[in-house]
Structures are given as C-alpha cells and as structure tokens.
Design a protein around this motif. Sequence first.
Motif: not given
Length: 825
Positions: A108-125
């Motif tokens: 699922s798209p929800n199973h991959a964690l996205v980080l920016v500069n090592g910090k968690r990125r928020h999800g879409t609404a």
Amino acid sequence: MNVRTMVSLAALSVAIASSATAYAQDAAPQGAAADEGAAIIVTGTRATGITAAESAAPIKVLDSAMLDKVGQPNLNQVLTQLVPSFTAEAFGGDTANLTLSARLRGLSPNHALVLVNGKRRHGTANLHVLGGPYQGGAAPDLDMIPPGAIGRIEVLEDGAAAQYGSDAIAGVINIILKSDKDSISGNLTGGQHYEGDGTTYSGSVTFAPYIGEDTYLNFTMFHRYHGFTQRGGVDSRIYNPDGSLRSDLGAAHTAMAAVGLPGAPYTNRIVGDSRSTLSTVMYNAGHDFGGVEIYAFGSYGRREASAYENYRQPWRVSRSPVLGVAGEEILFSKTGFNPREAIKEDDFSNTAGIKGEAGSFRWDISTTYGQDYAKLYTLDSANRTLFINTGTTPTNFYDGFLKASEWTTNIDIAKEIEAGLAAPINVAFGGEYRENLFQIGKGDFASTYFEGGQSYPGFLATDAGKHKRNNKAAYLDVAINPVEMWKIDGAVRYEDYSDFGTKWTWKVTSRVDFTDQIALRGTVSTGFRAPSLLESYYSSTNVGPTTAYVQLPPNSAAAKLLGYDDLKPETSTNYSVGLVLRPTPKLNITLDAYQVKLKNRIVGTGSIVGLTGGEVTNQAVLDAIAAHGNVLDPYVLEVGDAGINLFTNGADTRTRGVDLTASYPTPLADGSILWTLSANYNETKITRLRLPDDLYAADARSILEKASPKYKIIAGALLNMGALSVNLRETFYGKSSQVVIYNGTTPTVTAGAAAITDLEVSYELSKGLTVSVGANNLLNKKADAVPNGPDGLPIDGGAVLDAPVTFTPYGINGGYWYGKIGFKF
C-alpha cells in the motif's frame, strides 16, 4: 498553432539536451551510478560515515543529476522511472485523479514512510477511496516537493518500522534537500503528449546566496501547468465506432444528437488526466555556531485541479412544468453535461531544530508541523431533485473540505563507545511525540440536498467530523563491528497510541564482507502500522450515472450493523537476504530477496451490493446506508446499482520479491558509456481471508493479488562525449489484471506486458547552460483497451469505446515529448 504550442516548439528547437550532461558530469567516468556506492548515507542506519556500498540494508541513492534525467516535472514520475520497486499511479477515480499516489514493493502507499531531511512528512487529506492498487492511500503527496530543491534521495528497500516508526513496512524514502552556497540553478521545460493534448510547461529556480562559510540558505520556487488529456473513444450509447450516429437510436437520443452535442462524438471525457496548476516554494537553511547548528526547512504548495466525470444525458435532469402534475418534460440541458470534480488545495510543512555535540554525545532536537487542506467542488453539474422540486439548480457546488495535519517532535541522541572491537559501538536512542488530526467539513446546501450534485455529492452532516489521536515512542539502536568483516545493527522501538495502546517492534540487520568482491547481508524485523485516521473515519457517497455507493467509516455504527469491526493495527514480519558483488573493480551488482508477511492488513471490501438494476439484493446493506443518514439518487434507486464500500482488516498477505541492480562504465576515446540494469520481481498472495465471502467482493481480492505487474526491469545506457550526452532507458513491465463487477458478473480486465522507451539527448552550450530534447514512451506504447460486454458496452469504461485499462503502471496517455533548458551558475 496556439501560443503554448509555439512556446513548447521554441524550447524544443533550441534544445539538443540538458540534464544528461549534468548527470554525466557526476556519473561518468566517476558517475552517479558508479559513484553511488561512495555516497555517505543517513537512512537505514544511525551510525555515521556509512556509505551506500557498505550498507547492511539495500539502499538506492539518486542524486540531483539523475533526477533531472526524467522529462516530466513530477517527483512521482522521477522515482517510477528510476526505481524498479516504485510504481506511480497513472489514473485515479474521482478525486484521486486530482492527487495521484505511489507505492513501494507492491504494498500500500501507506506502507512506505516518507522523510524530508530525515524528518517525517505529513500525509495527504485526499484519501484514495475507489478500488484499485492504490486504494486507501493517504501517504505524503510527493508532487508537493519540487524536484529542483532536492540534493539526493535515499530509497531504503527494507522494513524499518523499529527504526522510524509506523508506516515503514515496505521501506523509507528519505528526500535530502540541497544545501548549496553561492549558486543559482533551475530549468524551464515544455512538452505534450503525441496526441496533442496534456500540454505541460514548468519552471524551477533555486537561489543559494553566499551568506558565510557557516551558513546555508536554499530557496526553490516551482510552477507547473498540465492540461487535460482524453483517451476514451466515442460514446457507444449514441455513436458507432466510426463516429456516425447509431441506427437504433430512440426518439430521445435522436433529438439530443440533432441539437449538437459538445465534443461529439467524444461526449464522455472521463478517461483522461485532470487539468492542474501547481505552485510550490521550499527552503532549507542552517547556521553552525561552532559545534551547535540550528536548522529549518519547509514548503508551501498550492494546487488547483479539475477532472472530467461521466457525461450525463439530457433527460438525466428534467422536470414537469407543474410540480406533481405530468406534462411536457422540461430539460435542465438539451445537450446534457460533463461534470467535473475540482480541488483547491493548500499544503504546507515546517521543521525547526537544533543539533550538535555535547561531550561525546551527538544530539538532535526538532519539531515538524505539516498540514494538507483541500476544498472540493463539483462543477458544470446539477442537482436533479432540487431541479425537480424547485425548478432551478446551481451548476457549481462546494462539496466541503478535507484537512489532515501532523505535528511531530523528536529527540535523537547517539554516542560512540570504544570496546576494543574493529570499530566503536554506536549507541543511539531517542523519543518521538506525534499528534494527528483529520477533519471533514460539510458541503453547501445544494451539494447536500437529497443526492447532491451529479457526479460528486457534498459531504453530509453525518460525514463531517473532527478526529484526533496522539502517539508516544521511544527507541534504542546499537551498531556493532565485532570484527572488520562483520557488521551488526539492531533496533527496538516502543509505541504507545492513544487509540490502540502499546506495541514493541524490533529489527536486526547484519552484513559479512568475505572479500572485497563478495558480501552477504540480511535483515529480520517486525513492523506495525496503525490505521490512518482517514481509513477509520472517511465517509462519502461515490456515484456514477446509474450507481451510488456509500463509503462507510469502519468505525461507525452503520458498519457494525453489517458485522464490521473498528479498524485495528496491521503487524508485519520482514525477512531479506542479499548479495553484494564486485567481480571486477568497475562492475557492481546487488541481489536482494525479501518476504513481507502482513497480518490484519487493511483492505477495501470492494463493492458490497444492496441494489442491482433497481431490484433489492441485500436489504441489510440498504438499511446500513439509511442508518448512516445517506440519501441516494432516486433515479439510481429506480434503475441502477447501490451498495457500500469500506476499509477493514480483511486479510493476511504475503509479499515475496527480488531486487537486482548492476552498473558498469565503459570508457571511450572521448568519453564513456555507463550501463545500468535494475529489476524488481514482486508477488502478493492472500494467505488468510478474515471476512466471509459476502463481505469481501471478488474485485477487491484481485486488486491485492493481480493488479500490479510481477516484474519491472529498467535497462539504461548513458553516453557522455564532451558537451554531448545521450541517455537511453528501456523499462519492461509484466502483465497485470483486475476483476470488475459488471451486471452481476465478474469479468477480468488485463493490461498486457509492455516495453517503454525513454530517450534524452543533451548538449552543454556553455558552462552552466544546457539544453535538451527527449521523449518518455518514445514509441508511443498505448494501454490495452477495456473489452466490451455482451451488450456491446465496455465492462469498465463509462460507456466509452476503446477506453484504456487505467491501472497500467506506464500510464494511459502514450508518448510524451519535451524540451528543456537547464542552468546553473
């Protein structure tokens, strides 16, 4: 020839090549791919100074020059053309077509964690609601990150929930922003599809002024326009395949055609890209005070987009001259109408932090707040019941809003301890506090009056609501080198959710370098993913001309009437084993096999039907719809299909696959050729179905097991010769298929295997100025057409003949050419 086409042709005529030269400068003979193993990584390990070549876990490093090699200015397209295990959504249903998603390793798209500069990125609404491989996706919108702001991307293809927390089951995508000093760079690009539509132009510029040796400030501005595409054929309800009127038309259809239909015979424009404009700004800044650094980075993006929905025929919205008295029919529109769903979206994120060293401890404290806010609209439409009851209806509707936000605060501490081993023991520990919010706002009166506007009703009072939760976590990570040839990295993590309680996860990774030419690596880990608030509480009504399906929140009383329970977390067990080979100094090969077992996987139920052809087939489904407060279109109740969809912990799955990468540079008299090969084989099976058959539709099972190709192979050759470079890439996709529900039957739609060719030629006109011309899908490979049913209509194509299969991994639009001018000073 219009102005946009002239501008695009001008850019094309100037171009003979752009970013491949930049790529070649990094790539050959010490190229990006050849040099990739030497890059110091920050993902997948908390030790310092580790290179990609030394990593115990499979990781791909994509530098900015490689990112520039993709013609379409879209980060999803960049990654899908460079990473075999990454696939981007080509076409989405309803509002999903406005914010396309992506996924890693077939999960699922929800199973991959996205980080920016090592910090968690928020999800879409904007939750992906309708069935398909990306159903349930609420992951971060990568399109909101301008490619020009990126220094490199590290893709960790391994489970990492114990290191980074929930969502990292398939892997991690860590986007490292540029931290340049005293430069200005950017590009201008224009292009369109071979069909003459989908015109795209974009501009990007990154300023990095010189402020001092201890300070960096990068500021990127990006703007992109993308036009509609139309890939469906003629409307089979009115026209023959050659565009002529059918001979068996009734009086109503004949009168309708005589008036003159817009776009005839292509009256139904549902199968195609949305039209969108996207403007983003992003910054990355920091200052070193001498052992202590303060830093900040963030982004703001504004998207406005609209997508065509199914064409409504004139009599779809009509009334009698006098309410309640039969008489001559008054049509809302004599030619019918093509509704559009639209979005106005604001997305922003900001991170501030401070890091440094105290004694022998490295420490980093940061806080990140991100929010996605989307207002939804239905345009060029009508409310049928409002027109019947009052004689008037608006044509544009405000359907309400979706808002998702995330606030994360982290503290990370690490220390190296000498213990007489081959290298110091690296001990890292820290904590995280995170708050999530999801809110649905009610639509206006006309959008919620009875069935609302045609194609997309507004959010009802029973849909609207605000939902929150928080999560506290702590972790410990230890990296050891017992002897020079052996690395061990272990992590354990504790999570405490306000709505799901506590959970422990762990991970052990090891690598043994037998010689400089052969290394063996492997990982065993457990994972955990709490359901997103969107999966738990999203509620809406999804409609077609003769269908209406209510998306029930699983955490609702109405869902309980049908026997569904509240969502609970998914858990996973990951295994991987791999080889790193360097048989010659220039030939690098990695081969990694993996298995991901998921329990209580959150899936869409598919369409649980309560009404077929106006006949009741399951009264309990209709009762649940009524209990939730939804009012369905009376026309659908008379002649159409109605039912429900929802998310549930419906299955246990097992995903197995293999990743392969190889690169080899060949020197030439005046340059070099860099050869690359990467591939992914991936297969998912349902090992246990946790629902009875009547609560899990056949189309939902096929989405998990068959809707993604089992293999994807990318072969590339980059020729660099002085100022000239040529980049050729061939991508091979396996076939995929999906069951659809059509008139009570379950036929299968198939997307055949395909080979997609990408080509770019670049020339450096002068130092810092490069021009390029290229094509994605050079040979114009088209998606297979949806087959027709016994009635002559496509079984999944909105009554459009020759409608393409929309879940193809390479898209529905065919070839795309582009020209680009790149600069860096």
